[in-house]
Enzyme design. Structure first.
Site, mmCIF file in Angstrom:
data_model
loop_
_atom_site.group_PDB
_atom_site.id
_atom_site.type_symbol
_atom_site.label_atom_id
_atom_site.label_comp_id
_atom_site.label_asym_id
_atom_site.label_seq_id
_atom_site.Cartn_x
_atom_site.Cartn_y
_atom_site.Cartn_z
ATOM 1 N N ASN A 20 -21.844 -49.478 33.020
ATOM 2 C CA ASN A 20 -21.711 -48.559 34.160
ATOM 3 C C ASN A 20 -22.431 -49.106 35.384
ATOM 4 O OD1 ASN A 20 -20.247 -45.873 33.572
ATOM 5 N ND2 ASN A 20 -21.402 -46.284 31.694
ATOM 6 N N MET A 96 -32.203 -44.370 28.321
ATOM 7 C CA MET A 96 -32.352 -43.604 27.086
ATOM 8 C C MET A 96 -33.666 -42.839 26.966
ATOM 9 S SD MET A 96 -29.428 -43.869 25.860
ATOM 10 C CE MET A 96 -29.580 -43.160 24.219
ATOM 11 N N ILE A 98 -35.960 -39.606 27.970
ATOM 12 C CA ILE A 98 -35.853 -38.282 28.588
ATOM 13 C C ILE A 98 -36.870 -38.231 29.717
ATOM 14 C CG2 ILE A 98 -36.235 -35.818 28.201
ATOM 15 C CD1 ILE A 98 -35.123 -36.252 25.376
ATOM 16 N N LEU A 99 -36.418 -37.832 30.892
ATOM 17 C CA LEU A 99 -37.316 -37.802 32.049
ATOM 18 C C LEU A 99 -37.865 -36.387 32.224
ATOM 19 C CD1 LEU A 99 -35.056 -40.036 34.259
ATOM 20 C CD2 LEU A 99 -37.379 -40.618 33.522
ATOM 21 N N HIS A 115 -22.876 -38.857 31.250
ATOM 22 C CA HIS A 115 -23.054 -38.482 29.836
ATOM 23 C C HIS A 115 -21.701 -38.604 29.123
ATOM 24 C CE1 HIS A 115 -24.752 -36.465 26.366
ATOM 25 N NE2 HIS A 115 -23.619 -35.797 26.298
ATOM 26 N N GLU A 149 -33.605 -29.793 32.473
ATOM 27 C CA GLU A 149 -33.018 -29.455 31.167
ATOM 28 C C GLU A 149 -31.987 -30.524 30.783
ATOM 29 O OE1 GLU A 149 -30.597 -25.807 29.146
ATOM 30 O OE2 GLU A 149 -31.337 -25.545 31.187
HETATM 31 C C1 GRF Z 1 -22.529 -44.664 28.441
HETATM 32 O O1 GRF Z 1 -21.678 -44.263 27.414
HETATM 33 C C2 GRF Z 1 -23.021 -43.483 29.212
HETATM 34 O O2 GRF Z 1 -22.130 -42.415 29.213
HETATM 35 C C3 GRF Z 1 -24.270 -43.109 28.448
HETATM 36 O O3 GRF Z 1 -24.810 -44.321 28.000
HETATM 37 C C4 GRF Z 1 -23.790 -45.292 27.902
HETATM 38 C C5 GRF Z 1 -24.240 -46.472 28.692
HETATM 39 O O4 GRF Z 1 -23.382 -47.548 28.531
HETATM 40 N N1 GRF Z 1 -25.176 -42.368 29.279
HETATM 41 P P1 GRF Z 1 -23.527 -48.830 29.459
HETATM 42 O O5 GRF Z 1 -24.931 -49.397 29.209
HETATM 43 O O6 GRF Z 1 -23.319 -48.398 30.857
HETATM 44 O O7 GRF Z 1 -22.465 -49.763 28.958
#
Ligand code: GRF
Length: 223
Positions: A20, A96, A98-99, A115, A149
């Site tokens: 992403n 990954m 949680i903030l 998400h 949240e």
């Molecule tokens: C994605 O599936 C996103 O929705 C989730 O974590 C994953 C990250 O994938 N939050 P990448 O590292 O961007 O390939």
């Protein structure tokens, strides 16, 4: 590439591959992009996305939590490091950790996450596995404003795909990710163009509160 208008700075937080992140960087390098990616932070030194960002000339830093480090102390340090870059927007892309409120409050209204589910369905982890176990017929991903949240902030745009007979976690994840790579750059673009805002705990697009998130289907059509 230089644009003849100021681009808004975006900082991206990752923990892993960063596909992403790469989609956002790619979108930022088009002529008319209203944003540029000014920095990447990871909480893990071995996050593969760090190297990918550096290869593209984006400053990428690791900020790992020392053993026993309190969550609030880490969040304060991360917020301070990001603030040095004065970004307009912070985009979580597979980050990954949680903030806590310490971090979320510092960037309230300018913190986005993607998400991998059609929220409010399947907050938390293992979303593809859970959708398959439930025999869900539609699945997808959601870009939302982050609040304290988990996975519950106002949704902005969702990408929806069918769940097919014979899908595995991997095949479903891949189908969802293809849409993630389209909806996240779109939401960041809307924000940086001033079309998207966070007001009164809601997402506003083009001057109206979003009753439903915008929706993109598998074929790229918006609904
Ligand atoms: C994605 O599936 C996103 O929705 C989730 O974590 C994953 C990250 O994938 N939050 P990448 O590292 O961007 O390939």
């Amino acid at each position: 590439m230089t644009a003849n208008f100021p681009r808004r700075g975006v900082v991206i937080l990752i923990s892993g591959r960063g596909s992403n992140m790469l989609a956002l960087i790619e979108a930022s390098r088009t002529l008319q992009s209203p944003f540029e990616v000014t920095g990447v932070f990871a909480d893990k030194p071995d996050a593969p996305g760090l190297e990918s960002a550096r290869r593209l000339g984006i400053p990428a830093r690791v900020l790992s939590a020392a053993p026993g480090c309190e969550r609030a102390a880490y969040d304060r340090a991360l917020a301070a490091a990001i603030a040095e870059l004065s970004p307009e927007l912070v985009a979580l892309a597979g980050f990954m950790r949680i903030l806590s409120a310490v971090f979320v409050d510092a960037f309230e209204g300018r913190l986005l996450n993607i998400h991998p589910s059609l929220l409010p369905d399947y907050p938390g982890l293992h979303t593809h596995r859970r959708a398959l176990a439930d025999r869900a017929r539609r699945h997808g991903a959601t870009v939302h404003f982050v609040t304290a949240e988990l996975d519950a902030g106002p949704a902005i745009i969702q990408g929806a795909v069918p769940v097919l007979d014979g899908d595995t976690e991997a095949s479903l994840a891949a189908r969802v990710q293809r849409l993630e790579h389209r909806i996240y750059p779109l939401a960041v673009r809307w924000y940086c163009e001033g079309r998207l805002q966070y007001r009164g705990r809601r997402a506003w697009l083009d001057g109206r509160p979003l009753e439903q998130p915008a929706r993109m289907d598998d074929d790229g059509e918006m609904h």
